[in-house]
Design a protein around this motif. Structure first.
Motif, PDB file in Angstrom:
ATOM      1  N   LEU A 142      51.021  57.373  33.697  1.00 27.29           N
ATOM      2  CA  LEU A 142      50.902  58.144  34.934  1.00 27.29           C
ATOM      3  C   LEU A 142      50.714  57.191  36.109  1.00 27.29           C
ATOM      4  CD1 LEU A 142      48.784  61.209  33.836  1.00 27.29           C
ATOM      5  CD2 LEU A 142      51.229  61.089  34.318  1.00 27.29           C
ATOM      6  N   THR A 143      51.823  56.750  36.661  1.00 28.55           N
ATOM      7  CA  THR A 143      51.799  55.941  37.873  1.00 28.55           C
ATOM      8  C   THR A 143      51.480  56.853  39.048  1.00 28.55           C
ATOM      9  OG1 THR A 143      54.135  56.311  38.285  1.00 28.55           O
ATOM     10  CG2 THR A 143      53.559  54.377  36.942  1.00 28.55           C
ATOM     11  N   LEU A 144      51.234  56.270  40.206  1.00 28.53           N
ATOM     12  CA  LEU A 144      50.972  57.075  41.395  1.00 28.53           C
ATOM     13  C   LEU A 144      52.175  57.962  41.712  1.00 28.53           C
ATOM     14  CD1 LEU A 144      48.889  57.737  43.502  1.00 28.53           C
ATOM     15  CD2 LEU A 144      49.757  55.858  44.894  1.00 28.53           C
ATOM     16  N   GLY A 145      53.376  57.419  41.554  1.00 25.21           N
ATOM     17  CA  GLY A 145      54.580  58.216  41.782  1.00 25.21           C
ATOM     18  C   GLY A 145      54.691  59.367  40.799  1.00 25.21           C
ATOM     19  N   ALA A 146      54.355  59.107  39.530  1.00 24.68           N
ATOM     20  CA  ALA A 146      54.393  60.157  38.511  1.00 24.68           C
ATOM     21  C   ALA A 146      53.375  61.244  38.825  1.00 24.68           C
ATOM     22  CB  ALA A 146      54.138  59.559  37.126  1.00 24.68           C
ATOM     23  N   LEU A 147      52.197  60.848  39.299  1.00 24.58           N
ATOM     24  CA  LEU A 147      51.172  61.828  39.657  1.00 24.58           C
ATOM     25  C   LEU A 147      51.599  62.661  40.862  1.00 24.58           C
ATOM     26  CD1 LEU A 147      48.004  59.663  39.092  1.00 24.58           C
ATOM     27  CD2 LEU A 147      48.598  61.751  37.842  1.00 24.58           C
ATOM     28  N   ALA A 148      52.236  62.029  41.837  1.00 30.38           N
ATOM     29  CA  ALA A 148      52.726  62.770  43.007  1.00 30.38           C
ATOM     30  C   ALA A 148      53.786  63.786  42.590  1.00 30.38           C
ATOM     31  CB  ALA A 148      53.298  61.803  44.040  1.00 30.38           C
ATOM     32  N   GLU A 149      54.662  63.380  41.690  1.00 27.46           N
ATOM     33  CA  GLU A 149      55.675  64.298  41.171  1.00 27.46           C
ATOM     34  C   GLU A 149      55.025  65.463  40.450  1.00 27.46           C
ATOM     35  OE1 GLU A 149      58.471  64.064  37.316  1.00 27.46           O
ATOM     36  OE2 GLU A 149      58.848  62.479  38.781  1.00 27.46           O
ATOM     37  N   LEU A 150      54.012  65.155  39.665  1.00 25.41           N
ATOM     38  CA  LEU A 150      53.305  66.183  38.909  1.00 25.41           C
ATOM     39  C   LEU A 150      52.597  67.164  39.840  1.00 25.41           C
ATOM     40  CD1 LEU A 150      52.710  67.055  36.024  1.00 25.41           C
ATOM     41  CD2 LEU A 150      50.737  65.535  36.062  1.00 25.41           C
ATOM     42  N   GLU A 151      51.936  66.649  40.869  1.00 29.35           N
ATOM     43  CA  GLU A 151      51.300  67.520  41.869  1.00 29.35           C
ATOM     44  C   GLU A 151      52.316  68.487  42.464  1.00 29.35           C
ATOM     45  OE1 GLU A 151      47.702  65.123  44.098  1.00 29.35           O
ATOM     46  OE2 GLU A 151      49.739  64.848  44.798  1.00 29.35           O
ATOM     47  N   ASP A 152      53.473  67.964  42.803  1.00 29.06           N
ATOM     48  CA  ASP A 152      54.518  68.780  43.408  1.00 29.06           C
ATOM     49  C   ASP A 152      54.993  69.871  42.451  1.00 29.06           C
ATOM     50  OD1 ASP A 152      56.415  69.383  45.540  1.00 29.06           O
ATOM     51  OD2 ASP A 152      57.934  68.563  44.179  1.00 29.06           O
ATOM     52  N   LEU A 193      53.740  67.132  32.469  1.00 26.88           N
ATOM     53  CA  LEU A 193      52.928  65.931  32.391  1.00 26.88           C
ATOM     54  C   LEU A 193      53.618  64.855  31.556  1.00 26.88           C
ATOM     55  CD1 LEU A 193      50.323  64.487  33.067  1.00 26.88           C
ATOM     56  CD2 LEU A 193      49.233  65.683  31.202  1.00 26.88           C
ATOM     57  N   ILE A 194      54.159  65.245  30.420  1.00 26.50           N
ATOM     58  CA  ILE A 194      54.887  64.297  29.564  1.00 26.50           C
ATOM     59  C   ILE A 194      56.101  63.751  30.311  1.00 26.50           C
ATOM     60  CG2 ILE A 194      56.291  64.085  27.463  1.00 26.50           C
ATOM     61  CD1 ILE A 194      53.405  64.264  26.716  1.00 26.50           C
ATOM     62  N   SER A 195      56.842  64.618  30.967  1.00 25.59           N
ATOM     63  CA  SER A 195      58.030  64.195  31.711  1.00 25.59           C
ATOM     64  C   SER A 195      57.664  63.182  32.802  1.00 25.59           C
ATOM     65  CB  SER A 195      58.709  65.428  32.318  1.00 25.59           C
ATOM     66  OG  SER A 195      59.840  65.065  33.057  1.00 25.59           O
ATOM     67  N   ALA A 196      56.623  63.467  33.565  1.00 27.05           N
ATOM     68  CA  ALA A 196      56.187  62.550  34.617  1.00 27.05           C
ATOM     69  C   ALA A 196      55.725  61.223  34.018  1.00 27.05           C
ATOM     70  CB  ALA A 196      55.070  63.190  35.437  1.00 27.05           C
ATOM     71  N   ALA A 249      49.434  63.986  26.428  1.00 26.15           N
ATOM     72  CA  ALA A 249      49.164  64.405  27.812  1.00 26.15           C
ATOM     73  C   ALA A 249      47.693  64.178  28.160  1.00 26.15           C
ATOM     74  CB  ALA A 249      49.544  65.876  27.993  1.00 26.15           C
ATOM     75  N   ALA A 250      46.799  64.584  27.278  1.00 24.09           N
ATOM     76  CA  ALA A 250      45.363  64.417  27.525  1.00 24.09           C
ATOM     77  C   ALA A 250      44.996  62.939  27.590  1.00 24.09           C
ATOM     78  CB  ALA A 250      44.558  65.110  26.426  1.00 24.09           C
ATOM     79  N   ARG A 251      45.572  62.143  26.727  1.00 24.25           N
ATOM     80  CA  ARG A 251      45.283  60.700  26.708  1.00 24.25           C
ATOM     81  C   ARG A 251      45.773  60.032  27.995  1.00 24.25           C
ATOM     82  NH1 ARG A 251      41.968  56.904  25.581  1.00 24.25           N
ATOM     83  NH2 ARG A 251      42.861  54.989  24.799  1.00 24.25           N
ATOM     84  N   MET A 252      46.959  60.420  28.464  1.00 25.10           N
ATOM     85  CA  MET A 252      47.473  59.858  29.718  1.00 25.10           C
ATOM     86  C   MET A 252      46.530  60.159  30.873  1.00 25.10           C
ATOM     87  SD  MET A 252      51.582  60.138  30.065  1.00 25.10           S
ATOM     88  CE  MET A 252      51.709  61.860  29.612  1.00 25.10           C
ATOM     89  N   LEU A 253      46.063  61.400  30.955  1.00 25.10           N
ATOM     90  CA  LEU A 253      45.137  61.771  32.027  1.00 25.10           C
ATOM     91  C   LEU A 253      43.832  60.985  31.924  1.00 25.10           C
ATOM     92  CD1 LEU A 253      45.489  65.626  32.386  1.00 25.10           C
ATOM     93  CD2 LEU A 253      45.977  63.903  34.122  1.00 25.10           C
ATOM     94  N   ALA A 254      43.315  60.873  30.724  1.00 21.61           N
ATOM     95  CA  ALA A 254      42.059  60.148  30.537  1.00 21.61           C
ATOM     96  C   ALA A 254      42.220  58.690  30.963  1.00 21.61           C
ATOM     97  CB  ALA A 254      41.616  60.240  29.080  1.00 21.61           C
ATOM     98  N   LEU A 255      43.327  58.078  30.600  1.00 21.94           N
ATOM     99  CA  LEU A 255      43.555  56.672  30.963  1.00 21.94           C
ATOM    100  C   LEU A 255      43.812  56.505  32.453  1.00 21.94           C
ATOM    101  CD1 LEU A 255      45.722  55.442  27.952  1.00 21.94           C
ATOM    102  CD2 LEU A 255      43.324  54.878  28.433  1.00 21.94           C
ATOM    103  N   ALA A 256      44.516  57.447  33.049  1.00 26.03           N
ATOM    104  CA  ALA A 256      44.848  57.348  34.468  1.00 26.03           C
ATOM    105  C   ALA A 256      43.609  57.474  35.358  1.00 26.03           C
ATOM    106  CB  ALA A 256      45.874  58.416  34.854  1.00 26.03           C
TER     107      ALA A 256
END
Length: 104
Positions: free
Chosen positions: A22-32, A59-62, A92-99
C-alpha cells in the motif's frame, strides 16, 4: 519475495507469486474507490468488521498495483487467488497493518 519491513505482502494470483504494497498512491486510489474522506475513515472501515468482498478486492487491487502489477480491478475479478476469500482477507488485513504500523 515480499519484505514485510517495506510493507510488502505476498499473494499468489493465477499461480504467480506477486507482491502487494500500500503505497501512498495505492492508498489514494483506494480512498477514491471507497469514497472515504480520509485515511482514518478508510482504516476504521476495515477495522469495524463491516468489510465487504468488494472492499477486499479493491484493497488487493490497489496493493498489487503498489507492488508493480499493471492489471486493474476487472483483471482481478477474473483471477484466481490461491487460498480463496480467506487468504484475500488475510492479505488485505496484513497490508493495512503494515502500512499503518509505527516506525521502528
Amino acid at each position: 519475495m515480499a519484505n514485510p519491513l517495506r510493507g510488502e505482502v505476498a499473494l499468489v494470483l493465477d499461480g504467480e507469486r506477486r507482491v502487494c504494497k500500500l503505497t501512498l498512491g495505492a492508498l489514494a486510489e483506494l480512498e477514491d474507490h471507497l469514497q472515504a474522506d480520509s485515511l482514518a475513515v478508510l482504516v476504521d472501515r476495515f477495522e469495524s468488521g463491516s468489510l465487504r468482498a468488494r472492499d477486499v478486492l479493491l484493497l488487493i487491487s490497489a496493493g498489487l498495483r503498489g507492488g508493480g502489477w499493471s492489471g486493474d480491478l476487472s483483471d482481478l475479478l477474473q483471477a484466481e487467488i490461491e487460498g480463496g476469500p480467506l487468504e484475500a482477507a488475510r492479505v488485505a488485513a496484513r497490508m493495512l497493518a503494515l502500512a499503518f504500523r509505527p516506525p521502528q
